[in-house]
Design a protein around this motif. Structure first.
Motif, PDB file in Angstrom:
ATOM      1  N   LYS A 393       0.594  -1.083   0.014  1.00 25.93           N
ATOM      2  CA  LYS A 393       0.001  -0.265   0.435  1.00 25.93           C
ATOM      3  C   LYS A 393       1.111   1.131  -0.103  1.00 25.93           C
ATOM      4  O   LYS A 393       0.227   2.205   0.313  1.00 25.93           O
ATOM      5  CB  LYS A 393      -0.915  -0.338   0.787  1.00 25.93           C
ATOM      6  CG  LYS A 393      -1.809  -1.035   1.408  1.00 25.93           C
ATOM      7  CD  LYS A 393      -2.851  -1.784   2.173  1.00 25.93           C
ATOM      8  CE  LYS A 393      -3.491  -1.798   2.116  1.00 25.93           C
ATOM      9  NZ  LYS A 393      -4.862  -1.899   3.432  1.00 25.93           N
ATOM     10  N   ARG A 394       2.302   0.997  -0.647  1.00 26.02           N
ATOM     11  CA  ARG A 394       3.660   2.633  -0.358  1.00 26.02           C
ATOM     12  C   ARG A 394       3.287   2.264  -1.590  1.00 26.02           C
ATOM     13  O   ARG A 394       4.896   2.270  -1.822  1.00 26.02           O
ATOM     14  CB  ARG A 394       3.890   2.769   0.937  1.00 26.02           C
ATOM     15  CG  ARG A 394       3.187   2.689   2.258  1.00 26.02           C
ATOM     16  CD  ARG A 394       4.337   2.892   3.663  1.00 26.02           C
ATOM     17  NE  ARG A 394       5.136   1.637   3.281  1.00 26.02           N
ATOM     18  CZ  ARG A 394       4.732   0.117   4.410  1.00 26.02           C
ATOM     19  NH1 ARG A 394       3.497   0.044   4.707  1.00 26.02           N
ATOM     20  NH2 ARG A 394       5.501  -0.636   4.433  1.00 26.02           N
ATOM     21  N   SER A 395       3.122   2.669  -2.859  1.00 25.16           N
ATOM     22  CA  SER A 395       3.279   1.986  -4.008  1.00 25.16           C
ATOM     23  C   SER A 395       3.914   3.466  -5.310  1.00 25.16           C
ATOM     24  O   SER A 395       5.108   3.944  -6.050  1.00 25.16           O
ATOM     25  CB  SER A 395       2.672   1.028  -4.718  1.00 25.16           C
ATOM     26  OG  SER A 395       1.180   1.612  -5.497  1.00 25.16           O
ATOM     27  N   VAL A 396       3.386   4.252  -4.590  1.00 27.30           N
ATOM     28  CA  VAL A 396       2.996   5.394  -5.078  1.00 27.30           C
ATOM     29  C   VAL A 396       5.178   6.392  -4.871  1.00 27.30           C
ATOM     30  O   VAL A 396       5.287   7.131  -3.783  1.00 27.30           O
ATOM     31  CB  VAL A 396       2.308   6.520  -4.807  1.00 27.30           C
ATOM     32  CG1 VAL A 396       3.059   8.196  -5.711  1.00 27.30           C
ATOM     33  CG2 VAL A 396       0.974   6.424  -6.005  1.00 27.30           C
ATOM     34  N   LYS A 397       6.052   6.911  -5.621  1.00 26.42           N
ATOM     35  CA  LYS A 397       7.540   7.482  -5.150  1.00 26.42           C
ATOM     36  C   LYS A 397       7.705   8.175  -5.659  1.00 26.42           C
ATOM     37  O   LYS A 397       8.845   8.361  -6.133  1.00 26.42           O
ATOM     38  CB  LYS A 397       8.139   5.669  -4.395  1.00 26.42           C
ATOM     39  CG  LYS A 397       7.916   4.899  -3.992  1.00 26.42           C
ATOM     40  CD  LYS A 397       8.657   3.574  -4.088  1.00 26.42           C
ATOM     41  CE  LYS A 397       7.879   2.464  -3.288  1.00 26.42           C
ATOM     42  NZ  LYS A 397       8.569   1.302  -4.177  1.00 26.42           N
ATOM     43  N   ARG A 398       6.497   9.295  -5.723  1.00 26.93           N
ATOM     44  CA  ARG A 398       7.454  10.564  -6.465  1.00 26.93           C
ATOM     45  C   ARG A 398       6.561  11.570  -6.055  1.00 26.93           C
ATOM     46  O   ARG A 398       5.856  11.637  -5.415  1.00 26.93           O
ATOM     47  CB  ARG A 398       6.063  10.044  -7.529  1.00 26.93           C
ATOM     48  CG  ARG A 398       6.087  11.520  -8.644  1.00 26.93           C
ATOM     49  CD  ARG A 398       7.477  11.201  -9.305  1.00 26.93           C
ATOM     50  NE  ARG A 398       7.901  12.622 -10.453  1.00 26.93           N
ATOM     51  CZ  ARG A 398       8.308  12.609 -11.519  1.00 26.93           C
ATOM     52  NH1 ARG A 398       8.583  11.554 -11.752  1.00 26.93           N
ATOM     53  NH2 ARG A 398       8.917  13.500 -11.255  1.00 26.93           N
ATOM     54  N   LYS A 399       7.812  13.114  -5.339  1.00 26.70           N
ATOM     55  CA  LYS A 399       7.569  13.944  -5.193  1.00 26.70           C
ATOM     56  C   LYS A 399       6.799  14.877  -6.099  1.00 26.70           C
ATOM     57  O   LYS A 399       5.937  14.305  -7.130  1.00 26.70           O
ATOM     58  CB  LYS A 399       7.962  14.676  -4.688  1.00 26.70           C
ATOM     59  CG  LYS A 399       9.044  14.300  -3.660  1.00 26.70           C
ATOM     60  CD  LYS A 399      10.668  15.578  -3.254  1.00 26.70           C
ATOM     61  CE  LYS A 399      11.805  13.897  -2.486  1.00 26.70           C
ATOM     62  NZ  LYS A 399      12.714  15.214  -2.433  1.00 26.70           N
ATOM     63  N   PRO A 400       5.254  16.123  -5.322  1.00 25.82           N
ATOM     64  CA  PRO A 400       4.828  16.395  -6.483  1.00 25.82           C
ATOM     65  C   PRO A 400       5.598  17.167  -7.330  1.00 25.82           C
ATOM     66  O   PRO A 400       6.779  18.231  -7.698  1.00 25.82           O
ATOM     67  CB  PRO A 400       3.784  17.584  -5.102  1.00 25.82           C
ATOM     68  CG  PRO A 400       4.585  17.089  -4.054  1.00 25.82           C
ATOM     69  CD  PRO A 400       5.778  16.462  -4.087  1.00 25.82           C
ATOM     70  N   LEU A 401       4.647  17.755  -8.641  1.00 28.41           N
ATOM     71  CA  LEU A 401       5.356  18.201  -9.625  1.00 28.41           C
ATOM     72  C   LEU A 401       5.198  19.205  -9.521  1.00 28.41           C
ATOM     73  O   LEU A 401       4.086  20.084  -8.290  1.00 28.41           O
ATOM     74  CB  LEU A 401       4.510  17.732 -11.148  1.00 28.41           C
ATOM     75  CG  LEU A 401       4.239  15.802 -11.165  1.00 28.41           C
ATOM     76  CD1 LEU A 401       4.024  15.777 -12.875  1.00 28.41           C
ATOM     77  CD2 LEU A 401       5.717  15.195 -10.822  1.00 28.41           C
ATOM     78  N   LYS A 402       5.190  20.297 -10.435  1.00 28.05           N
ATOM     79  CA  LYS A 402       4.988  22.181 -10.689  1.00 28.05           C
ATOM     80  C   LYS A 402       4.728  21.809 -12.571  1.00 28.05           C
ATOM     81  O   LYS A 402       4.944  20.464 -12.944  1.00 28.05           O
ATOM     82  CB  LYS A 402       6.245  22.844  -9.811  1.00 28.05           C
ATOM     83  CG  LYS A 402       6.928  22.353  -9.055  1.00 28.05           C
ATOM     84  CD  LYS A 402       8.220  23.258  -8.993  1.00 28.05           C
ATOM     85  CE  LYS A 402       8.685  23.362  -7.705  1.00 28.05           C
ATOM     86  NZ  LYS A 402      10.238  24.091  -7.292  1.00 28.05           N
ATOM     87  N   THR A 403       3.945  22.717 -12.282  1.00 32.47           N
ATOM     88  CA  THR A 403       3.615  23.658 -13.754  1.00 32.47           C
ATOM     89  C   THR A 403       4.143  23.488 -14.867  1.00 32.47           C
ATOM     90  O   THR A 403       4.397  22.419 -16.401  1.00 32.47           O
ATOM     91  CB  THR A 403       3.078  24.273 -13.961  1.00 32.47           C
ATOM     92  OG1 THR A 403       2.013  24.262 -12.727  1.00 32.47           O
ATOM     93  CG2 THR A 403       2.418  24.739 -15.490  1.00 32.47           C
ATOM     94  N   ASN A 404       6.185  23.711 -14.769  1.00 32.21           N
ATOM     95  CA  ASN A 404       7.135  23.391 -15.837  1.00 32.21           C
ATOM     96  C   ASN A 404       7.165  22.232 -15.708  1.00 32.21           C
ATOM     97  O   ASN A 404       8.084  21.746 -17.196  1.00 32.21           O
ATOM     98  CB  ASN A 404       7.604  24.363 -15.400  1.00 32.21           C
ATOM     99  CG  ASN A 404       8.002  25.580 -15.057  1.00 32.21           C
ATOM    100  OD1 ASN A 404       6.870  25.950 -16.096  1.00 32.21           O
ATOM    101  ND2 ASN A 404       8.839  26.536 -14.961  1.00 32.21           N
TER     102      ASN A 404
END
Length: 602
Positions: A393-404
């Protein structure tokens, strides 16, 4: 002899005692029904007697009725073997094995053959093992055909885990594993042969091992003919299926080559009507024609049914009802080599569907291993909810994005771009080119031409890449849609009318650790968390998921103006690089036929 063989022999002896000892009787007798014989393609009146989990006798069962025998009057009803779905994915319904089974058992489906390559791409062997572990707790039969390769196109996409022939010994020796699932890594036969021949070597190693331990192998041969189809068949060990057949011409050739054609009729991909033409118009033998669902949303399971609905549609195409039932009983049982299901004869497992309306496939009662499991579309057995361990249940290993992170730049005032074209009700896609405006150095979407930005964001923590292109035919008017369901590597896929809402949608999926998100003008219009691998949920029942997905479909149409049905499923297949013509992965725009990344901006 192993323990299973010894137990089976003991049961056979007990059945013989009941049949021949005047003081022993059946547990249950279905009395006076119209028996559908899928072996001889007949319908005739016959009783069906059950003892324990087995069929005791078919015919006149009066002598087998004792004081304690439960007699069910099924006069006017039809008795048929329970239905088999030979190729499906629990992940596509976003349901656990348990919750899917709760919805499908009352519709007459007693056996599911599932391909867990979705969770396999995200969590590898561990994810597949957890799904098998759940299946072992259920009263219906659930078997798995596991992937022998993830990702399907190494070098063109990034999966959460890599699976190769090295994992086959671990996976294939579980009794709930039927064999190897769809061999998508060799669907694009010539491009793989020319660009990645090492994949063929690894595939054959996996297939050889599977055959050595008595397991089956399923194919995946979209638009393959002649020598390419022959090569695909041989790569699978000579006895394969194909659920990607979309034309009559394909159906004819594959049947002639001995392929078991899995005629797909799911929620977003419907190929049965075209495939069945080979049988109706050319008079071809239907023994290798098999009906499957592949991908179904829970809303369809709730509203229309499962395999009974697909049989109903097949009958509506002009196929005899008994022949259509053969396509979900004896035909798949023969393909897989099932010895105890698919037919109702003495000594076989008592998986039975009782039908009141043969044309509309209205299922009244269902028996699993001799026990009544459903009546009048409702379960009569208790199936407790199943909870998965935190490790999946901890499969998303990505920091938030920015528009660019999502924009596509250009130095010109106008840009000529490539765009993937959606083909409704197919996972095939087209290839288009458009001219778009550029503002402040960024290529702009064009709602008038229905050309929108499309991106895939790697979420497994392995590459960090973001693939970007454009999409035509999705008919979105406002906002953005993102989801962590994106076949087959299941990175985050997002489409929108503006980059700001797209970024917000992706970040919402990241915050939920996987799921679906609808955004309009920076506002969350609707969402649903998928806590198991970003693919499924064990936090809601099948009915609750059905209601939630129905609500999200409504919001997608009303709030975002989307004009395509089951939009989440259509969106999820735009990254399937084993299916022609253009797709997108975290690597970028993929020309499937050439097996390479191509630029979006020309």
């Amino acid at each position: 002899m192993d323990t299973k063989g010894i137990k089976e022999a003991i049961q056979w002896r007990k059945l013989i005692d009941v049949l021949l000892d005047a003081n022993q009787f059946a547990d249950i007798v279905l009395k006076g029904g119209q028996f559908i014989n899928v072996i001889t393609r007949e319908i005739y009146q016959a009783d069906v007697a059950m003892k324990g989990e087995y069929i005791l006798m078919v015919g006149d069962c009066e002598k087998l009725i004792g004081p304690a025998t439960e007699v069910e009057n099924v006069s006017g009803f039809y008795i048929t073997p329970g239905f088999i779905d030979s190729h499906m994915h629990f992940e596509s319904a976003m349901l656990t094995v348990t919750e899917f089974s709760k919805l499908s058992i009352p519709t007459g489906t007693t056996t599911l053959v599932a391909d867990p390559h979705e969770i396999g791409n995200v969590l590898g062997v561990q994810g597949m093992r957890e799904m098998v572990r759940e299946a072992k707790t259920l009263p219906n039969t659930v078997l798995f055909t596991v992937p022998c390769l993830t990702p399907d196109a190494p070098g063109l996409e990034t999966a959460g885990q890599d699976v190769t022939s090295a994992e086959m010994k671990t996976l294939l020796n579980d009794p709930h594993v039927q064999g190897i699932g769809e061999i998508q890594g060799f669907s694009n036969v010539r491009p793989v042969f020319e660009n990645a021949p090492e994949l063929i070597d690894d595939l054959i190693a996996s297939v050889s091992y599977a055959k050595s331990v008595g397991k089956t192998v399923e194919g995946n041969a979209p638009a393959l003919f002649g020598e390419e189809l022959a090569a695909h068949i041989i790569s699978g060990g000579t006895h394969i299926s194909c659920h990607e057949t979309t034309t009559k011409e394909e159906m004819v050739e594959k049947l002639r080559f001995g392929v078991s054609v899995f005629m797909r009729e799911g929620s977003s991909q419907r190929n049965m009507a075209e495939c069945i033409r080979a049988i109706k118009e050319e008079g071809m033998d239907s023994r290798r024609a098999i009906l499957v669902s592949d991908d179904m949303v829970p809303e369809d399971l709730m509203k229309t049914g499962h395999m009974n609905e697909i049989v109903k549609r097949t009958i509506a195409q002009g196929i005899d009802p008994v022949e259509a039932i053969q396509m979900v009983t004896i035909n798949p049982a023969t393909h897989f080599g099932f010895k105890d299901i698919g037919v109702l004869t003495p000594g076989k497992r008592a998986d039975i569907a009782v039908i009141s309306d043969l044309i509309n496939m209205t299922v009244e009662k269902v028996y699993l291993s001799g026990k009544k499991a459903a009546e009048q579309q409702r379960l009569t057995v208790e199936i407790p909810a199943y909870t998965y361990p935190d490790s999946v249940k901890r499969s998303v290993k990505r920091k938030p994005l920015k528009t660019n992170d999502l924009v596509l730049p250009s130095q010109s005032s106008r840009a000529k771009v490539r765009a993937i074209e959606v083909i409704p009700d197919q996972n095939l896609t087209g290839a288009r080119e458009f001219e778009l405006k550029v503002k402040d150095g960024l290529i702009q979407p064009c709602i008038q031409q229905d050309v929108l930005p499309l991106a895939v964001v790697e979420r497994h923590g392995r590459s960090g890449r973001i693939g970007k292109t454009f999409l035509h035919g999705f008919k979105l008017k406002r906002g953005a849609i993102a989801e962590s369901v994106a076949h087959d590597t299941h990175n985050i896929i997002v489409c929108g009318t503006n980059y700001e809402d797209m970024v917000t949608a992706v970040n919402r999926v990241i915050a939920m650790n996987g799921g679906l998100a609808l955004i309009n003008e920076g506002r969350v219009v609707g969402d649903m968390a998928l806590n198991i691998g970003g693919l499924m949920t064990d936090e809601m029942t099948g009915m609750e998921v059905s209601e939630k997905i129905a609500e999200l479909h409504r919001l997608t149409k009303e709030e975002l103006g989307c004009g395509i049905h089951v939009p989440f499923m259509h969106l999820s297949f735009l990254s399937l690089v084993t299916s022609p013509e253009w797709k997108i992965t975290d690597m970028g725009l993929i020309d499937v036929d050439r097996f390479q990344v191509i630029p979006t901006v020309l």
